[in-house]
Design a protein around this motif. Structure first.
Motif, PDB file in Angstrom:
ATOM      1  N   ASP A  42      19.277   3.005  23.163  1.00  0.00           N
ATOM      2  CA  ASP A  42      19.698   3.568  21.372  1.00  0.00           C
ATOM      3  C   ASP A  42      19.480   1.881  21.114  1.00  0.00           C
ATOM      4  OD1 ASP A  42      18.164   5.771  21.552  1.00  0.00           O
ATOM      5  OD2 ASP A  42      20.604   6.096  21.826  1.00  0.00           O
ATOM      6  N   GLY A  43      19.104   0.414  22.244  1.00  0.00           N
ATOM      7  CA  GLY A  43      18.772  -0.488  21.476  1.00  0.00           C
ATOM      8  C   GLY A  43      19.411  -1.307  20.311  1.00  0.00           C
ATOM      9  N   LYS A  44      19.827  -0.980  18.942  1.00  0.00           N
ATOM     10  CA  LYS A  44      20.015  -1.053  18.213  1.00  0.00           C
ATOM     11  C   LYS A  44      21.599  -0.784  18.056  1.00  0.00           C
ATOM     12  CE  LYS A  44      15.738  -0.329  16.011  1.00  0.00           C
ATOM     13  NZ  LYS A  44      14.740   0.176  14.745  1.00  0.00           N
ATOM     14  N   PRO A  45      21.768  -2.486  17.166  1.00  0.00           N
ATOM     15  CA  PRO A  45      23.265  -2.084  17.541  1.00  0.00           C
ATOM     16  C   PRO A  45      23.619  -1.445  16.152  1.00  0.00           C
ATOM     17  CG  PRO A  45      23.253  -4.591  17.293  1.00  0.00           C
ATOM     18  CD  PRO A  45      21.442  -3.574  17.369  1.00  0.00           C
ATOM     19  N   VAL A  46      25.230  -0.159  15.842  1.00  0.00           N
ATOM     20  CA  VAL A  46      25.263   0.418  15.085  1.00  0.00           C
ATOM     21  C   VAL A  46      26.557  -0.084  14.451  1.00  0.00           C
ATOM     22  CG1 VAL A  46      26.229   2.930  14.336  1.00  0.00           C
ATOM     23  CG2 VAL A  46      24.489   1.928  16.453  1.00  0.00           C
ATOM     24  N   PRO A  47      26.955  -0.219  12.854  1.00  0.00           N
ATOM     25  CA  PRO A  47      27.992  -0.685  12.180  1.00  0.00           C
ATOM     26  C   PRO A  47      29.290   0.398  12.418  1.00  0.00           C
ATOM     27  CG  PRO A  47      26.747  -0.312  11.086  1.00  0.00           C
ATOM     28  CD  PRO A  47      25.358   0.024  12.151  1.00  0.00           C
ATOM     29  N   GLN A  48      30.439  -0.034  12.736  1.00  0.00           N
ATOM     30  CA  GLN A  48      31.089   0.569  13.289  1.00  0.00           C
ATOM     31  C   GLN A  48      31.910   1.697  12.057  1.00  0.00           C
ATOM     32  OE1 GLN A  48      35.032  -1.312  14.818  1.00  0.00           O
ATOM     33  NE2 GLN A  48      34.228  -2.856  15.981  1.00  0.00           N
ATOM     34  N   ASP A  49      32.028   1.731  11.092  1.00  0.00           N
ATOM     35  CA  ASP A  49      32.650   2.403   9.965  1.00  0.00           C
ATOM     36  C   ASP A  49      31.064   3.253  10.287  1.00  0.00           C
ATOM     37  OD1 ASP A  49      34.114   0.637   8.454  1.00  0.00           O
ATOM     38  OD2 ASP A  49      32.994   0.181   7.469  1.00  0.00           O
ATOM     39  N   GLN A  50      30.081   3.289  10.779  1.00  0.00           N
ATOM     40  CA  GLN A  50      28.087   4.409  10.338  1.00  0.00           C
ATOM     41  C   GLN A  50      29.502   4.995  12.034  1.00  0.00           C
ATOM     42  OE1 GLN A  50      24.867   3.545  10.487  1.00  0.00           O
ATOM     43  NE2 GLN A  50      24.216   5.444  11.384  1.00  0.00           N
ATOM     44  N   ALA A  51      29.204   4.387  13.299  1.00  0.00           N
ATOM     45  CA  ALA A  51      29.852   4.841  14.018  1.00  0.00           C
ATOM     46  C   ALA A  51      31.294   5.660  14.323  1.00  0.00           C
ATOM     47  CB  ALA A  51      29.637   4.178  15.078  1.00  0.00           C
ATOM     48  N   ALA A  52      31.595   5.630  13.282  1.00  0.00           N
ATOM     49  CA  ALA A  52      33.421   6.225  13.154  1.00  0.00           C
ATOM     50  C   ALA A  52      33.029   6.986  12.409  1.00  0.00           C
ATOM     51  CB  ALA A  52      34.305   5.485  12.603  1.00  0.00           C
ATOM     52  N   ALA A  53      32.752   7.242  11.483  1.00  0.00           N
ATOM     53  CA  ALA A  53      31.990   8.337  10.401  1.00  0.00           C
ATOM     54  C   ALA A  53      31.562   9.460  11.718  1.00  0.00           C
ATOM     55  CB  ALA A  53      31.048   7.700   9.380  1.00  0.00           C
ATOM     56  N   GLU A  54      30.325   9.167  12.193  1.00  0.00           N
ATOM     57  CA  GLU A  54      30.272   9.844  12.785  1.00  0.00           C
ATOM     58  C   GLU A  54      30.752  10.914  14.229  1.00  0.00           C
ATOM     59  OE1 GLU A  54      26.624   7.553  14.668  1.00  0.00           O
ATOM     60  OE2 GLU A  54      25.659   7.450  12.655  1.00  0.00           O
ATOM     61  N   CYS A  55      31.238   9.929  14.907  1.00  0.00           N
ATOM     62  CA  CYS A  55      32.720  10.077  15.177  1.00  0.00           C
ATOM     63  C   CYS A  55      33.627  11.432  14.976  1.00  0.00           C
ATOM     64  CB  CYS A  55      33.417   9.549  16.412  1.00  0.00           C
ATOM     65  SG  CYS A  55      35.091   9.598  17.106  1.00  0.00           S
ATOM     66  N   LEU A  56      33.613  10.806  13.663  1.00  0.00           N
ATOM     67  CA  LEU A  56      35.072  11.702  12.245  1.00  0.00           C
ATOM     68  C   LEU A  56      34.631  13.372  12.339  1.00  0.00           C
ATOM     69  CD1 LEU A  56      36.266  10.152  10.598  1.00  0.00           C
ATOM     70  CD2 LEU A  56      37.853  11.377  11.934  1.00  0.00           C
ATOM     71  N   ALA A  57      33.038  13.298  12.085  1.00  0.00           N
ATOM     72  CA  ALA A  57      32.309  14.359  11.817  1.00  0.00           C
ATOM     73  C   ALA A  57      31.588  15.288  12.890  1.00  0.00           C
ATOM     74  CB  ALA A  57      30.324  13.988  11.269  1.00  0.00           C
ATOM     75  N   LEU A  58      31.866  14.819  14.076  1.00  0.00           N
ATOM     76  CA  LEU A  58      31.396  15.863  15.066  1.00  0.00           C
ATOM     77  C   LEU A  58      32.742  16.138  15.315  1.00  0.00           C
ATOM     78  CD1 LEU A  58      29.936  13.718  18.149  1.00  0.00           C
ATOM     79  CD2 LEU A  58      29.446  15.597  16.398  1.00  0.00           C
ATOM     80  N   GLY A  59      34.256  15.942  15.044  1.00  0.00           N
ATOM     81  CA  GLY A  59      35.164  16.131  14.659  1.00  0.00           C
ATOM     82  C   GLY A  59      35.538  17.134  16.380  1.00  0.00           C
ATOM     83  N   ASP A  60      37.009  17.393  16.852  1.00  0.00           N
ATOM     84  CA  ASP A  60      37.615  17.844  18.142  1.00  0.00           C
ATOM     85  C   ASP A  60      38.384  18.656  17.870  1.00  0.00           C
ATOM     86  OD1 ASP A  60      38.251  17.894  20.628  1.00  0.00           O
ATOM     87  OD2 ASP A  60      38.393  16.042  20.627  1.00  0.00           O
TER      88      ASP A  60
END
Length: 195
Positions: A42-60
């Protein structure tokens, strides 16, 4: 009687055949390298804000009824950590990632703090995989650090209320955590929870 040996101009010696075979293999290898598809990272860099939002959306854990608010952001090299807190219910969510996206999320209910001293979140789960310590500072604390079992000292990050001590490369399990005041004197010292 005919000579059984072929004419000199129609055959190659053993060393010449070896060199020819080697050249063919090298050429085939070069063609393979040029046409080989790129490794799937998945060699394309992902902006931190986007990655963090995806992490929050998954929830735990349980779905927060409130809105998680970012309280802390830390970065070491390409690795980053963000800590979010929701007040209803009292919930803390930690997201870790690097330039290619988030790779771990962790959530915990925030229990009521003790009367005094350091307050770690998550009880036995306060040590996250075991790279992160998180909690609340005692009153009057202006800095927090952990002395690892190896002797290394990690300075934590805080916002005046919440803190995180994190290292993507060191284990914080078994550390001694100290909160100090503006005068540099220890206000509270406690062992890190063991997961």
């Amino acid at each position: 009687m005919t000579d059984p040996r072929p004419a000199p101009d129609t055959c190659m010696s053993g060393p010449a055949r070896f060199v020819l075979a080697l050249c063919v293999l090298m050429l085939a290898g070069a063609v393979w390298l040029i046409t080989m598809p790129e490794e799937d990272t998945d060699g394309k860099p992902v902006p931190q804000d986007q990655a963090a939002a995806e992490c929050l959306a998954l929830g735990d854990g349980p779905e927060p009824r409130g809105t998680p608010v970012q309280r802390l952001a830390m970065q070491v090299g390409d690795d980053w950590l963000r800590m979010y807190v929701a007040d209803d219910p009292r919930w803390v969510q930690v997201c870790e990632g690097n330039q290619y996206g988030h790779y771990q999320g962790f959530g915990s209910i925030i229990e009521e703090p003790p009367g005094q001293g350091l307050h770690f979140f998550g009880g036995y789960d306060a040590v996250v995989k075991p790279k992160v310590l998180m909690g609340a500072l005692p009153a009057g604390a202006t800095a927090i650090e952990a002395r690892l079992a190896s002797g290394e000292v990690l300075r934590g990050t805080h916002d005046g209320v919440y803190f995180a001590i994190w290292s993507p490369d060191a284990t914080v399990e078994g550390a001694t955590v100290t909160a100090t005041g503006a005068d540099g004197k220890a206000i509270a010292t406690a062992p890190a929870p063991v997961g």
